[in-house]
Design a protein around this motif. Structure first.
Motif, short mmCIF file in Angstrom:
data_model
loop_
_atom_site.label_atom_id
_atom_site.label_comp_id
_atom_site.label_asym_id
_atom_site.label_seq_id
_atom_site.Cartn_x
_atom_site.Cartn_y
_atom_site.Cartn_z
N SER A 166 0.82 -1.22 0.00
CA SER A 166 0.00 0.00 0.00
C SER A 166 0.86 1.27 0.00
O SER A 166 0.36 2.35 -0.31
N ILE B 139 -10.09 -7.31 -0.21
CA ILE B 139 -9.19 -8.46 -0.10
C ILE B 139 -9.92 -9.69 -0.63
O ILE B 139 -10.90 -10.14 -0.06
N LYS C 72 -15.17 -8.22 6.46
CA LYS C 72 -14.12 -7.20 6.58
C LYS C 72 -13.14 -7.30 5.42
O LYS C 72 -12.70 -6.27 4.88
N PHE C 73 -12.80 -8.50 5.03
CA PHE C 73 -11.95 -8.69 3.85
C PHE C 73 -12.59 -8.07 2.62
O PHE C 73 -11.95 -7.35 1.85
N ASN D 227 -0.08 -10.99 -0.81
CA ASN D 227 -0.42 -10.50 0.53
C ASN D 227 0.56 -10.97 1.59
O ASN D 227 0.92 -10.23 2.51
N GLU E 280 -14.86 -5.78 2.43
CA GLU E 280 -14.90 -4.32 2.59
C GLU E 280 -13.58 -3.67 2.20
O GLU E 280 -13.55 -2.58 1.63
N ASN E 281 -12.47 -4.36 2.49
CA ASN E 281 -11.14 -3.82 2.19
C ASN E 281 -10.61 -4.25 0.83
O ASN E 281 -9.45 -4.00 0.50
N ASN F 265 -3.91 -5.66 5.79
CA ASN F 265 -5.36 -5.82 5.76
C ASN F 265 -5.77 -7.25 5.41
O ASN F 265 -6.96 -7.59 5.47
N ILE G 216 -5.54 -6.30 11.29
CA ILE G 216 -6.90 -6.07 11.78
C ILE G 216 -7.15 -6.92 13.02
O ILE G 216 -6.83 -8.11 13.05
N ASN H 124 0.60 -7.10 2.98
CA ASN H 124 -0.66 -6.38 3.10
C ASN H 124 -1.29 -6.71 4.43
O ASN H 124 -1.84 -7.81 4.62
#
Length: 270
Positions: A56, A168, A162-163, A227, A165-166, A264, A139, A262
């Motif tokens: 990132s 992933i 959550k993955f 990742n 959402e990000n 996230n 996270i 990564n």
């Protein structure tokens, strides 16, 4: 250079093969991290450091003199475990035509495999290495009581959301402590289905347990190599140390480093 010191050792080629097969098969039966983390390498035992990128933040600065931002270099640590074989045992096996008892090699390979998983999941605080569980910036989600109701399924579903959402996407894996693994075996009333089975369908069967995680500990990762990966310098192999009092001493060695590119893509439940 023969840094394994095999050629000058008094150990026969046949016994070396038995030792290698025993060490590798034992380690494979115990290692957890390698079941879902992609390997980068092996690069060779002489490779001492490797770049660790944060995707990132990765970019090259501008100007007459430029550097790559978001990149650090880490030393690749060495893991080792010693064992010995008594000369009288080897001589007895040779005289009687019996297989050599390699229990000592099995025990050493088991300990070496656990050390590898400890480095992957817990890191080494003394040497400044972080693992999946305690890496800064990953996270963190609250772990519910997995001994009640549908809490395990709900927690993992929240993690998968959550993955998404990000952004992933890709192959996911869940690793839990033995305590939580047992709690996943509960059958939901009226369904005939365990929590393990329900979560397994969400993760395409990628649920693992390791004794290096204690108590209520769980981590879920998106294990695509962009990742996270495991840098292998020297893969696990046995070297000859010395002959002392006629007995033979060996050392299992490997060099490796976990790279989280990564953060996230790592969710810790605690």
């Amino acid at each position: 250079m023969d840094y394994l010191y095999r050629e000058g050792s008094p150990i026969s080629a046949d016994l070396w093969k038995q030792i290698d097969d025993t060490v590798v098969s034992t380690a494979k039966s115990i290692l957890t991290g390698r079941r879902f983390i992609s390997n980068y390498g092996p690069l060779g035992g002489g490779i001492q450091s490797i770049n660790v990128d944060s995707i990132s933040e990765l970019e090259e600065s501008e100007g007459d003199i430029s550097v790559i931002k978001g990149r650090t270099y880490r030393h690749i640590p060495l893991i080792n475990q010693d064992f010995s074989l008594l000369w009288r045992d080897l001589e007895f096996s040779d005289q009687m035509g019996l297989p050599v008892d390699l229990s000592a090699a099995i025990q050493a390979a088991s300990q070496c495999a656990l050390k590898e998983d400890e480095l992957i999941f817990l890191g080494n605080e003394e040497l400044g290495y972080k693992g999946l569980i305690n890496e800064d910036g990953v996270i963190k989600l609250q772990l519910s009581d997995w001994s009640e109701g549908e809490n395990p399924f709900k927690d993992i579903s929240v993690g998968i959301a959550k993955f998404i959402e990000n952004g992933i996407v890709g192959r996911k894996a869940l690793v839990v402590s033995p305590k939580l693994y047992v709690e996943l075996q509960r059958i939901q009333p009226g369904t005939g289905t365990t929590e393990y089975d329900r979560i397994s369908r969400l993760l395409n069967g990628n649920i693992f347990s390791t004794p290096v995680l204690k108590g209520d500990k769980a981590v879920m990762v998106c294990a695509e190599p962009h990742n996270i990966d495991l840098v292998i310098g020297q893969d696990m192999i046995t070297t000859y140390l010395e002959t002392k009092n006629l007995n033979h001493y060996f050392r299992i060695i490997e060099t490796l480093l976990l790279r989280i590119k990564n953060k996230n893509a790592v969710i810790v439940f605690e």
